[in-house]
Each structure stands twice: as structure tokens, then as C-alpha cells.
Design an enzyme around this catalytic site. Structure first.
Site, PDB file in Angstrom:
ATOM      1  N   ASN A  79       0.225   3.189   5.299  1.00  0.00           N
ATOM      2  CA  ASN A  79      -0.261   2.520   6.572  1.00  0.00           C
ATOM      3  C   ASN A  79       0.095   0.849   6.909  1.00  0.00           C
ATOM      4  OD1 ASN A  79      -1.799   1.513   4.933  1.00  0.00           O
ATOM      5  ND2 ASN A  79      -3.710   2.458   6.238  1.00  0.00           N
TER       6      ASN A  79
ATOM      7  N   ASP B 175      -8.948  -5.615  -5.343  1.00  0.00           N
ATOM      8  CA  ASP B 175      -9.812  -5.241  -4.888  1.00  0.00           C
ATOM      9  C   ASP B 175     -10.352  -4.261  -6.024  1.00  0.00           C
ATOM     10  OD1 ASP B 175      -7.676  -3.595  -5.710  1.00  0.00           O
ATOM     11  OD2 ASP B 175      -7.551  -3.467  -3.082  1.00  0.00           O
TER      12      ASP B 175
ATOM     13  N   HIS C 217      -1.441  -1.641   4.783  1.00  0.00           N
ATOM     14  CA  HIS C 217      -2.264  -2.118   4.094  1.00  0.00           C
ATOM     15  C   HIS C 217      -1.892  -2.908   3.292  1.00  0.00           C
ATOM     16  CE1 HIS C 217      -3.530   1.623   2.125  1.00  0.00           C
ATOM     17  NE2 HIS C 217      -3.061   0.436   0.900  1.00  0.00           N
TER      18      HIS C 217
ATOM     19  N   GLU D 104      -7.125  -2.292   5.695  1.00  0.00           N
ATOM     20  CA  GLU D 104      -6.891  -1.128   6.209  1.00  0.00           C
ATOM     21  C   GLU D 104      -6.455  -1.543   8.006  1.00  0.00           C
ATOM     22  OE1 GLU D 104      -5.705   0.739   4.798  1.00  0.00           O
ATOM     23  OE2 GLU D 104      -6.899   2.160   3.461  1.00  0.00           O
TER      24      GLU D 104
END
Ligand code: F6R
Length: 252
Positions: free
Chosen positions: A134, A65, A136, A141
Site C-alpha cells: 500500500n 520500526d 508504506h 501507513e
């Protein structure tokens, strides 16, 4: 899915480097994560390169990314980060280290081009992943499509907060990224997900033992044919089936 529990982050790095080292003779295409977790693994690989044990000549690398809005020159761009943390210290040609262009005018086009470049290179052989608190992976996400391809995503406010530590005080932390999709990541032939520290324990438990759900994007790895999760004791702290993982690792 294989779950390996190591004593601490140093042992996680050695274990991950051992697996990557096995691939080196095949001149693999590596999928590289940034963030803090894989840095020790990269250091371990650099040491092995410096001692003459391995060479990365002929390898290629694709990052997961890149932040939107940060030019390549920005010190916190993933383009710079991976060179600083890993690739400038090994014998991989700079032009063979690819990342999405987060500074492009046409981000949709940049994302599609990146997806195509991975495919043209024959896909990723070994993908290294970290995991967000979380759940990801990449910047997919919670709520991300389980079959998504490379695209622009808004980061979760929690991720923006988690990443703020890398930016100077008062500097704006990016809120968007171009990220490989979950479908893109799932095409990698081998996946190594690394997690260390107690903060990651709930995400690791959800990834390995929760339902496969877009709410925990990493849980899609339960569908991967060859995913290895390497965690330290602290990150393993909320696993229910831990006795089995230890038994299975001792009886591989
Ligand atoms: C980074 C990336 C992210 C990180 C994750 C964990 O390229 O794709 O998914 O792997 O945010 O970050 P750290 O390792 O800093 O806790």
C-alpha cells in the site's frame, strides 16, 4: 530520484550491496529495514564481510520500526529479526544495533527517546527501505503526515494480513508499531528503497510517478535529495517512464 531496474531480486541485492559497500570506509550509521525484501542484500553484505572485502567495525545501526507489545525476546520482534538476518553475522557490536522499545510502558516516551538517539548519533547516513503493497515505508501507513517523527502507529489491516505469514497459525499478529516517521526517514543522507516482485509494482509506480501524497507515503521520497530506488523487472512492471529510467541508468 534515481531508478535502477535490475533483472531479478539477486541482482537488486548485489546493486544495493555495491552502494552500501562504497560507504563502508566512512563507518556509516546504517538505517535498517526488516521484512523479506532486504534479506538478500544482507546476505550479500555478510558474504562480503566473510570474504574480508568489508568490515562493519565502527558502524552503528538504527532499525526503522518495532512491533508494539513484542518483547525483545520474541522471535518475530524486529530486535531479534535483524540480528538473525544480518547483524549477528557481521562485526557490528550488538549494543550498536538500536531499535525502538515496543514493549515500553510509555510508548510516546520510547518513541521520543528513539528519535533523540538517532539525532545524537548524528543521523543516518544510508537508509535501506522496503515498501508495503500500500505504499508504506517504515510503518507509515497511507494518511501518515509527510513530516511525522517517530511515534506509535496503528498498522493497516492489509499490513497485518501481509505480515501474518511471519507468525504461527493462531498467534495474534501485532496491530501497532513504533516507527520512524516520514520526516525522520527524510533526514537520512542517502536512501535506498528496494522492491521486488509483481505485487509491489503498483506501489512502486505510485511512489515514483504518482503525486506526492500521504496516500502513498513512499512518494515523499520524491522530495529527497538522494534517493535511489532499486527494483527488479517484475516490480518495475507498472512504470510509465521506464524507457527513460533505463536510458538514464546506462548514461549515469
Ligand atoms: C520493515 C518495514 C516495512 C517493510 C515493508 C515491506 O522494517 O519497515 O515497511 O519494509 O512492509 O515488507 P517486505 O519486504 O516483507 O515486503
Amino acid at each position: 530520484m534515481e531508478l535502477l531496474i535490475e533483472k531479478d531480486s539477486a541482482a537488486v541485492a548485489v546493486r544495493a550491496a555495491d552502494i552500501i559497500t562504497e560507504f563502508i570506509p566512512e563507518q556509516p550509521t546504517l538505517g535498517l529495514a526488516t521484512g523479506s525484501t532486504p534479506v538478500e542484500t544482507y546476505r550479500e553484505l555478510i558474504q562480503r564481510y566473510e570474504s574480508g572485502e568489508i568490515s562493519f567495525a565502527g558502524c552503528r545501526a538504527f532499525l526503522l520500526d518495532e512491533y508494539v507489545g513484542l518483547p525483545h525476546e520474541h522471535v518475530q520482534s524486529y530486535y531479534q529479526t535483524i540480528r538473525r538476518d544480518f547483524t549477528r553475522a557481521i562485526d557490528i557490536a550488538d549494543e550498536d544495533v538500536h531499535s525502538p522499545n515496543g514493549a515500553a510502558d510509555d510508548l510516546a516516551r520510547a518513541a521520543a527517546d528513539y528519535e533523540a538517539a538517532i539525532e545524537e548519533a548524528g543521523g543516518v547516513d544510508v537508509q535501506i527501505l522496503g515498501i508495503g503493497t500500500n505504499g508504506h515505508i517504515g510503518f507509515n501507513e497511507p494518511g501518515s503526515s509527510l513530516s511525522s517523527l517517530t511515534r506509535k502507529k496503528a498498522l493497516h489491516p492489509q499490513t497485518v494480513q501481509d505480515n501474518a505469514r511471519f507468525f504461527a497459525e493462531g498467534e495474534e499478529v501485532p496491530r501497532q508499531a513504533i516507527t520512524q516517521g516520514l520526516g525522520t526517514i527524510m533526514r537520512a543522507r542517502r536512501i535506498l528503497l528496494l522492491a521486488t516482485g509483481a505485487k509491489k509494482a503498483p506501489a512502486v509506480a505510485a511512489l515514483a510517478e504518482g503525486p506526492v501524497s500521504a496516500f502513498c507515503p513512499a512518494s515523499v521520497l520524491q522530495w529527497h535529495r538522494y534517493a535511489t530506488i532499486i527494483v527488479d523487472e517484475a516490480a518495475a512492471g507498472e512504470l510509465k517512464n521506464i524507457e527513460y529510467y533505463r536510458f538514464a541508468a546506462a548514461n549515469r
